[in-house]
Design an enzyme around this catalytic site. Structure first.
Site, PDB file in Angstrom:
ATOM      1  N   TYR A  72       0.834  -1.208   0.000  1.00  0.00           N
ATOM      2  CA  TYR A  72       0.000   0.000   0.000  1.00  0.00           C
ATOM      3  C   TYR A  72       0.870   1.260   0.000  1.00  0.00           C
ATOM      4  CZ  TYR A  72      -4.042   2.946   0.885  1.00  0.00           C
ATOM      5  OH  TYR A  72      -5.032   3.875   0.767  1.00  0.00           O
ATOM      6  N   PHE A 124      -7.724  19.527 -25.287  1.00  0.00           N
ATOM      7  CA  PHE A 124      -8.388  18.249 -25.546  1.00  0.00           C
ATOM      8  C   PHE A 124      -9.758  18.260 -24.850  1.00  0.00           C
ATOM      9  CE2 PHE A 124      -9.217  13.704 -24.625  1.00  0.00           C
ATOM     10  CZ  PHE A 124      -9.372  13.313 -25.942  1.00  0.00           C
ATOM     11  N   ASP A 125     -10.683  17.392 -25.305  1.00  0.00           N
ATOM     12  CA  ASP A 125     -12.068  17.490 -24.805  1.00  0.00           C
ATOM     13  C   ASP A 125     -12.209  17.223 -23.307  1.00  0.00           C
ATOM     14  OD1 ASP A 125     -11.506  14.827 -25.374  1.00  0.00           O
ATOM     15  OD2 ASP A 125     -13.591  14.303 -25.755  1.00  0.00           O
ATOM     16  N   ASP A 215       0.100  19.441 -21.265  1.00  0.00           N
ATOM     17  CA  ASP A 215      -0.720  18.241 -21.372  1.00  0.00           C
ATOM     18  C   ASP A 215       0.106  17.316 -22.271  1.00  0.00           C
ATOM     19  OD1 ASP A 215      -2.450  16.243 -22.078  1.00  0.00           O
ATOM     20  OD2 ASP A 215      -4.118  17.548 -22.603  1.00  0.00           O
ATOM     21  N   ALA A 217       0.362  13.893 -23.062  1.00  0.00           N
ATOM     22  CA  ALA A 217       0.033  12.537 -23.500  1.00  0.00           C
ATOM     23  C   ALA A 217       0.981  12.029 -24.595  1.00  0.00           C
ATOM     24  CB  ALA A 217      -1.415  12.488 -23.981  1.00  0.00           C
ATOM     25  N   LYS A 258      -0.871   6.741 -23.788  1.00  0.00           N
ATOM     26  CA  LYS A 258      -0.343   7.054 -25.114  1.00  0.00           C
ATOM     27  C   LYS A 258       1.161   6.771 -25.126  1.00  0.00           C
ATOM     28  CE  LYS A 258      -4.329   9.544 -25.052  1.00  0.00           C
ATOM     29  NZ  LYS A 258      -5.200   9.634 -23.868  1.00  0.00           N
ATOM     30  N   HIS A 450     -20.316  12.890 -27.010  1.00  0.00           N
ATOM     31  CA  HIS A 450     -20.019  11.988 -28.132  1.00  0.00           C
ATOM     32  C   HIS A 450     -19.930  10.521 -27.726  1.00  0.00           C
ATOM     33  CE1 HIS A 450     -15.971  12.473 -26.580  1.00  0.00           C
ATOM     34  NE2 HIS A 450     -15.493  11.600 -27.425  1.00  0.00           N
TER      35      HIS A 450
END
Ligand code: F0G
Length: 458
Positions: A72, A124-125, A215, A217, A258, A450
């Site tokens: 843990y 990004f969304d 961001d 990714a 990614k 979407h």
């Protein structure tokens, strides 16, 4: 003869996929309410819905899974991940999260409040969703060149510095908690940001005393483009370039699904200890204790290994080379695609593909459904559905680019699959005049619609 590049790996395990008939697909897509997210994976032959979490892990990553330490607290897997992150990105502090949007949730809970403004390059969304969910707004400062798919520009992910300074100048500092630079910029077509632009954004941000987060990714793919396209980086290694990139950021959010080539995982990197400590509380609340944050020990091990593999030049050359191979085929057929080709995907310009369809009829979604019917290839709409409605007016937002994305999973498909995809899209292109009716919305969610939207033919 100059030797071409070839995959820097070979196949050790395979997974069967099945071709279906057009009749089957007609039935399935209708049952799926013309929403490709509703299809079962066995109803898809080649799945280009996303490159996120769909890559093939290496033998080394799988062996790391066996070595996972599931304690843990104080697990060696945590240390392995911490070491890999600090070695590759240079950030001294980090919090593990279960995926990229969870990193956004934790970071934004710490610093974004209602009424705030978050400038960046085509967020990004999920990023935009997390900003708008907090009643703040995202301001797109991407360069105009990004929105013309025919224009050749090496760094279509760049931020327009005048637009950015306009936002920084016209708002009080307290209202701008951060600037977000997405590398590569998914929403504008997997387009890279130049080192020069990152540096300039960082200088501007310092002038106005506002933190910059990347961001990240697809940070390694971005570094590859810098190496091959930007002056002065040819002889630098990907890892050197990555370190310089992150030197211009105060922190990063990461979807490890990614460029770290794992099926699940994420993290936040911080330079500032104070901010890291503040965010820790939210991480514990939402994700889990700071030494695992929503990930198991084995996942952290695979992620650490994936970060090293994902930043190797030979791997990136094959990966991005395969995407370009598909892009070039489509371009040679005269199919309109975002050019230059993106790092993780080819983006087909649906408005130019189907100019006869009015924007209200969801042009890119219509094209994606046609491609599925043709060959069982599943792409994804990056257009009106994804853009959601304006939270203030409730009106549909029609983005400048209406795209169908063909995202290529890492180390999964062969070039024969690329040929198949290109042939299927070519057949749709040949009969494009016959596509005179699009789709309309029957049911939708208020945010990130979407994924669950129900559609029918006009
Ligand atoms: N940022 C970018 C640039 C992304 O492309 C994604 C995810 C995220 C953040 C969120 O990460 O999925 O791990 O929560 N993009 C996927 C895609 C879903 O298909 O492009 P996540």
């Amino acid at each position: 003869m100059k030797l071409p590049f070839a995959e820097s790996y070979k196949t050790k395990m395979v997974e069967s996929i099945r071709r279906s008939t057009r009749e089957e697909r007609e039935k399935w897509i209708q049952e799926a309410n013309y929403n490709l997210f509703n299809l079962k994976s066995n109803q898809v032959f080649i799945d280009l819905l996303t490159d996120s979490g769909t890559g093939a892990m290496s033998d080394k990553q799988w062996s790391e899974m066996m070595l996972g330490d599931e304690s843990y607290a104080g697990a060696s897997s945590y240390s392995k991940m911490k070491n890999a992150i600090s070695e590759i990105t240079g950030f001294p502090y980090f919090l593990p999260t279960h995926q990229g949007r969870a990193a956004e949730n934790v970071l934004f809970s710490t610093i974004i409040k209602a009424g705030d403004i978050v400038p960046g390059n085509s967020h990004f969304d999920t990023t935009k969703g997390h900003i708008e969910f907090r009643k703040a707004s995202a301001v797109d400062c991407t360069i105009d060149e990004a929105f013309d798919t025919t224009l050749d520009h090496p760094f279509k992910g760049d931020i327009n510095l005048e637009k950015l300074e306009g936002v920084l100048k016209s708002n009080p500092k307290e209202k701008i908690p951060l600037i977000i630079v997405t590398v590569t910029c998914n929403s504008s077509g997997g387009q890279p940001v130049s080192m020069k632009n990152m540096k300039a954004v960082s200088q501007l941000a310092k002038k106005y005393d506002i933190p910059v987060f990347f961001d990240s990714a697809r940070f390694a793919e971005n570094a590859y483009f810098i190496k091959i396209r930007e002056d002065g980086y040819r002889d630098k290694s990907i890892r050197e370039i990555v370190l310089e990139m992150f030197s211009y950021a105060d922190g990063m959010t990461m979807s490890s699904k990614k460029d770290a080539i794992v099926n699940m995982g994420g993290f936040i990197g911080f330079r500032d200890k104070g901010l890291f400590e503040k965010a820790t509380m939210y991480n514990i609340l939402f994700e889990g204790y700071i030494s695992y944050g929503g990930m198991s020990g084995r996942d952290m091990n695979a992620l650490a290994q994936g970060l090293y593999e994902g930043t190797e030049f030979n791997y990136l050359e094959t990966r991005i080379g395969q995407v370009a191979y598909l892009g070039q085929k489509l371009k040679d057929f005269g199919i309109p695609v975002q050019y230059p080709f993106g790092g993780h995907a080819i983006f087909v310009d649906a408005k130019r593909f189907l100019p006869q369809l009015p924007k209200e009829q969801l042009v890119a979604q219509t094209l994606a459904v046609e491609l599925y019917l043709e060959g069982g290839v599943r792409g994804v709409e990056i257009g009106t559905l994804l853009a959601d409605r304006d939270p203030e007016t409730g009106e549909n937002r029609y983005p400048e680019l209406e795209l169908m994305r063909l995202a290529i999973p890492r180390r999964v498909y062969s070039d024969n699959h690329m040929d198949f995809i290109a042939a299927a899209l070519f057949n749709v292109f040949e009969r494009k005049e016959q596509i005179t009716k699009g789709l309309k919305i029957v049911e939708e969610a208020p945010i990130l619609r979407h994924f669950t939207v129900k559609l029918e033919k006009v």
